[in-house]
Design a protein around this motif. Structure first.
Motif, PDB file in Angstrom:
ATOM      1  N   ALA A  85       1.064   8.963  -7.024  1.00  5.74           N
ATOM      2  CA  ALA A  85       0.016   7.963  -6.807  1.00  5.74           C
ATOM      3  C   ALA A  85      -0.596   8.113  -5.419  1.00  5.74           C
ATOM      4  CB  ALA A  85       0.587   6.556  -6.990  1.00  5.74           C
ATOM      5  N   ALA A  86       0.243   8.350  -4.417  1.00  5.79           N
ATOM      6  CA  ALA A  86      -0.265   8.522  -3.055  1.00  5.79           C
ATOM      7  C   ALA A  86      -1.138   9.768  -2.944  1.00  5.79           C
ATOM      8  CB  ALA A  86       0.898   8.601  -2.066  1.00  5.79           C
ATOM      9  N   LEU A  87      -0.704  10.858  -3.556  1.00  5.83           N
ATOM     10  CA  LEU A  87      -1.476  12.105  -3.489  1.00  5.83           C
ATOM     11  C   LEU A  87      -2.810  11.968  -4.223  1.00  5.83           C
ATOM     12  CD1 LEU A  87       1.334  14.770  -4.056  1.00  5.83           C
ATOM     13  CD2 LEU A  87      -0.008  14.437  -1.975  1.00  5.83           C
ATOM     14  N   VAL A  88      -2.781  11.378  -5.408  1.00  8.11           N
ATOM     15  CA  VAL A  88      -4.019  11.222  -6.175  1.00  8.11           C
ATOM     16  C   VAL A  88      -4.976  10.283  -5.447  1.00  8.11           C
ATOM     17  CG1 VAL A  88      -4.999  10.345  -8.333  1.00  8.11           C
ATOM     18  CG2 VAL A  88      -2.950  11.763  -8.391  1.00  8.11           C
ATOM     19  N   GLY A  89      -4.456   9.183  -4.893  1.00  8.45           N
ATOM     20  CA  GLY A  89      -5.307   8.265  -4.145  1.00  8.45           C
ATOM     21  C   GLY A  89      -5.937   8.926  -2.936  1.00  8.45           C
ATOM     22  N   ALA A  90      -5.141   9.713  -2.212  1.00  7.52           N
ATOM     23  CA  ALA A  90      -5.684  10.433  -1.059  1.00  7.52           C
ATOM     24  C   ALA A  90      -6.756  11.425  -1.489  1.00  7.52           C
ATOM     25  CB  ALA A  90      -4.554  11.160  -0.321  1.00  7.52           C
ATOM     26  N   GLY A 311      -6.964   5.561   0.524  1.00  8.59           N
ATOM     27  CA  GLY A 311      -6.898   5.860  -0.905  1.00  8.59           C
ATOM     28  C   GLY A 311      -5.464   5.950  -1.396  1.00  8.59           C
ATOM     29  N   ALA A 312      -4.577   6.544  -0.577  1.00 10.36           N
ATOM     30  CA  ALA A 312      -3.165   6.643  -0.951  1.00 10.36           C
ATOM     31  C   ALA A 312      -2.534   5.261  -1.069  1.00 10.36           C
ATOM     32  CB  ALA A 312      -2.418   7.492   0.079  1.00 10.36           C
ATOM     33  N   VAL A 313      -2.762   4.404  -0.066  1.00 10.57           N
ATOM     34  CA  VAL A 313      -2.202   3.044  -0.102  1.00 10.57           C
ATOM     35  C   VAL A 313      -2.732   2.289  -1.318  1.00 10.57           C
ATOM     36  CG1 VAL A 313      -2.096   0.823   1.092  1.00 10.57           C
ATOM     37  CG2 VAL A 313      -1.896   2.941   2.397  1.00 10.57           C
ATOM     38  N   LEU A 314      -4.032   2.375  -1.536  1.00 14.73           N
ATOM     39  CA  LEU A 314      -4.660   1.628  -2.626  1.00 14.73           C
ATOM     40  C   LEU A 314      -4.083   2.011  -3.978  1.00 14.73           C
ATOM     41  CD1 LEU A 314      -6.857  -0.310  -3.665  1.00 14.73           C
ATOM     42  CD2 LEU A 314      -8.431   1.633  -3.686  1.00 14.73           C
ATOM     43  N   LEU A 315      -3.947   3.315  -4.242  1.00 15.66           N
ATOM     44  CA  LEU A 315      -3.510   3.712  -5.580  1.00 15.66           C
ATOM     45  C   LEU A 315      -2.016   3.458  -5.785  1.00 15.66           C
ATOM     46  CD1 LEU A 315      -4.966   4.708  -8.034  1.00 15.66           C
ATOM     47  CD2 LEU A 315      -4.182   7.013  -7.535  1.00 15.66           C
ATOM     48  N   VAL A 316      -1.211   3.533  -4.742  1.00 20.47           N
ATOM     49  CA  VAL A 316       0.205   3.173  -4.882  1.00 20.47           C
ATOM     50  C   VAL A 316       0.334   1.701  -5.264  1.00 20.47           C
ATOM     51  CG1 VAL A 316       2.396   2.897  -3.667  1.00 20.47           C
ATOM     52  CG2 VAL A 316       1.056   4.963  -3.328  1.00 20.47           C
ATOM     53  N   VAL A 317      -0.447   0.846  -4.598  1.00 23.56           N
ATOM     54  CA  VAL A 317      -0.422  -0.584  -4.918  1.00 23.56           C
ATOM     55  C   VAL A 317      -0.962  -0.830  -6.322  1.00 23.56           C
ATOM     56  CG1 VAL A 317      -1.356  -2.843  -4.289  1.00 23.56           C
ATOM     57  CG2 VAL A 317      -0.583  -1.269  -2.499  1.00 23.56           C
ATOM     58  N   VAL A 318      -2.043  -0.161  -6.679  1.00 26.98           N
ATOM     59  CA  VAL A 318      -2.630  -0.335  -8.013  1.00 26.98           C
ATOM     60  C   VAL A 318      -1.639   0.097  -9.094  1.00 26.98           C
ATOM     61  CG1 VAL A 318      -4.351   0.638  -9.577  1.00 26.98           C
ATOM     62  CG2 VAL A 318      -5.051  -0.223  -7.353  1.00 26.98           C
ATOM     63  N   ASP A 319      -0.952   1.209  -8.883  1.00 27.31           N
ATOM     64  CA  ASP A 319       0.015   1.668  -9.873  1.00 27.31           C
ATOM     65  C   ASP A 319       1.167   0.680 -10.011  1.00 27.31           C
ATOM     66  OD1 ASP A 319       1.152   3.666 -11.696  1.00 27.31           O
ATOM     67  OD2 ASP A 319       2.647   3.959 -10.117  1.00 27.31           O
ATOM     68  N   LEU A 320       1.587   0.096  -8.894  1.00 18.53           N
ATOM     69  CA  LEU A 320       2.637  -0.925  -8.959  1.00 18.53           C
ATOM     70  C   LEU A 320       2.173  -2.130  -9.772  1.00 18.53           C
ATOM     71  CD1 LEU A 320       5.364  -2.089  -8.092  1.00 18.53           C
ATOM     72  CD2 LEU A 320       4.282  -2.850  -5.961  1.00 18.53           C
ATOM     73  N   VAL A 321       0.940  -2.565  -9.553  1.00 20.57           N
ATOM     74  CA  VAL A 321       0.387  -3.683 -10.330  1.00 20.57           C
ATOM     75  C   VAL A 321       0.307  -3.313 -11.811  1.00 20.57           C
ATOM     76  CG1 VAL A 321      -1.680  -5.093 -10.702  1.00 20.57           C
ATOM     77  CG2 VAL A 321      -0.892  -4.618  -8.376  1.00 20.57           C
ATOM     78  N   ALA A 322      -0.126  -2.086 -12.102  1.00 19.29           N
ATOM     79  CA  ALA A 322      -0.250  -1.654 -13.497  1.00 19.29           C
ATOM     80  C   ALA A 322       1.099  -1.666 -14.208  1.00 19.29           C
ATOM     81  CB  ALA A 322      -0.862  -0.255 -13.560  1.00 19.29           C
TER      82      ALA A 322
END
Length: 356
Positions: A85-90, A311-322
Motif C-alpha cells: 500500500a505504501a509503495l503503490v501510494g507513493a 501518497g504512501a501515508v494516504l493509501l496505507v490509511v485507506v487500505d486499513l479503512v477498506a
C-alpha cells in the motif's frame, strides 16, 4: 540549463519554503510509520504491538515463525500488504505529479490520459487468458499492464501531435476518448471470464485491491517507484520550466521534446507496474499533488518526495479503512479513495475559485 538552476535556487531561497519542506517530510515519515504499525495491528484479528515486533524480528532474521501465534498473520499477510500500500501510494503520487507537469494541467492524472485504462486492459487480458502468473515475481501480469499502458499512451500521444506541434488540451481530450474506448474492451473481456468466481475477482481487482500482496509482489513496485523518483528528481528543474510553457522552457535550455518523451516512459512504466499489483485505484494521483502544492509549493525538487510520502501515508490509511470499515467484509480500495477523494477535490477546487 544553468540559467534555470540559478532561477530555481533563487526562488527557493526567497520563498522560505525549504525549512517547511523538511518539517513536512519529518511529519509524514512519522505518520507513515504510525500508519504502517496500525495497519499491521488492526483487522479482523487485533495483534498487540509487542507481538508485531516479535514477528517482524523473527521474519527479518530468518527464524522460524512461532506456531499458534500471530506470526503468520503479521509476517505473511499484513506486513507485505501494508508495504505494498505504501509503495503503490507513493507511486501514484509521483505519477500524478509527473502527469500534471506533462500536460500543464492540475486536473490531469493517469486515468484522464488513458494510461490506467490501457494498463487495466492489458492486465485483465492477462488474467482472463491465464497468463497473469507467468514469469518471475508475476512479471507476466506486470508486463501485460505495462504494454497496455505504453500502447494507450502512445496512441494518445500520436493523436495529440497530429498536425504538428503539441497541445495539452488535445492530449487530454484524446486521453479521455481513448480511455473510454479501452474501458469498453476491458468490460467485454470481463464478461468472457471463465466462471463467476473469476469474474468477481477481476471486477474486485478493477476497483482496486491489495489483497493479493505477497513478499514476491513487492519487488516490481519497489524498483519502479525508486527508479521513477530518481528519474523525476533528476529532471526537477526542467519540470519547473515546463510548467511555464514550451517556449519559456526551451529558452531556459530544456529540450522539451526529449523531456516529454522521458515523462511519457516514466509515467507509463510506473502506471503499468502499479496497476498490475493493485488494480485501478483512482483519485490518489489527482488529489495528492494538489494537497502537497498547497503546503510546499510547486517546485518539483520539493514536491516530488513530499507527494510520494503523502501518497504512501494516504493509501496505507485507506487500505486499513477498506479492511476494517465493515464487519466480515472488505471494500475495494478504489471505492474508499473515491469516497474520500471526490469531496476533497471539490473542496480544493472551491478554494481555488474563491481565491480567483
Amino acid at each position: 540549463m544553468a540559467t534555470l538552476a540559478v532561477a530555481a535556487e533563487k526562488e527557493e531561497r526567497e520563498d522560505g519554503r525549504e525549512p517547511r519542506t523538511f518539517l513536512v517530510a519529518g511529519v509524514l515519515v512519522v505518520a507513515l510509520v504510525v500508519a504502517l504499525v496500525a495497519s499491521v495491528c488492526l483487522g479482523s484479528t487485533r495483534v498487540p504491538v509487542g507481538d508485531v515486533w516479535s514477528a517482524v524480528v523473527r521474519g527479518v532474521t530468518g527464524d522460524d515463525l512461532a506456531p499458534g501465534t500471530h506470526d503468520l498473520i503479521v509476517w505473511r499477510l499484513r506486513v507485505p500488504r501494508a508495504l505494498l500500500a505504501a509503495l503503490v501510494g507513493a507511486g501514484l503520487g509521483l505519477v500524478g505529479t509527473a502527469t500534471q507537469a506533462l500536460v500543464r494541467n492540475p486536473l490531469a492524472d493517469p486515468y484522464l490520459l488513458g494510461i490506467s485504462s490501457g494498463a487495466s486492459l492489458g492486465a485483465v487480458a492477462a488474467i482472463v487468458l491465464g497468463v497473469g502468473a507467468g514469469g518471475a515475481f508475476g512479471l507476466g501480469l506486470s508486463a501485460a499492464a505495462f504494454a497496455g499502458a505504453l500502447a494507450s499512451f502512445a496512441l494518445v500521444w500520436a493523436m495529440a501531435r497530429r498536425g504538428g506541434g503539441f497541445s495539452p488540451l488535445r492530449l487530454v481530450l484524446a486521453g479521455v476518448g481513448i480511455g473510454q474506448f479501452l474501458s469498453g474492451f476491458t468490460h467485454y473481456l470481463v464478461l468472457q471470464a471463465g466462471d463467476d468466481q473469476q469474474t468477481h475477482g477481476v471486477l474486485f481487482w478493477l476497483m482496486g485491491s491489495l489483497g493479493g500482496a505477497q513478499w514476491s509482489t513487492l519487488t516490481a513496485p519497489l524498483v519502479a517507484v525508486g527508479l521513477g523518483l530518481a528519474a523525476l528528481l533528476a529532471r526537477a528543474r526542467a519540470l519547473d520550466a515546463l510548467l511555464m510553457g514550451d517556449e519559456t522552457a526551451a529558452g531556459l535550455g530544456v529540450d522539451v521534446g526529449r523531456l516529454r518523451r522521458e515523462l511519457f516512459v516514466v509515467t507509463s512504466v510506473l502506471t503499468g507496474v502499479l496497476v498490475s499489483v493493485s488494480g485501478a485505484i483512482g483519485f490518489v494521483g489527482l488529489m495528492v499533488p494538489h494537497v502537497c502544492r498547497m503546503v510546499v509549493g510547486g517546485a518539483h525538487r520539493r514536491l516530488l518526495p513530499i507527494a510520494a510520502l503523502f501518497g504512501a501515508v494516504l493509501l496505507v490509511v485507506v487500505d486499513l479503512v477498506a479492511r476494517t470499515a465493515l464487519p466480515d467484509q472488505e471494500l475495494p480500495v478504489g471505492v474508499v479513495t473515491a469516497l474520500i477523494g471526490a469531496p476533497t477535490l471539490l473542496y480544493l477546487l472551491d478554494r481555488r475559485l474563491e481565491r480567483g
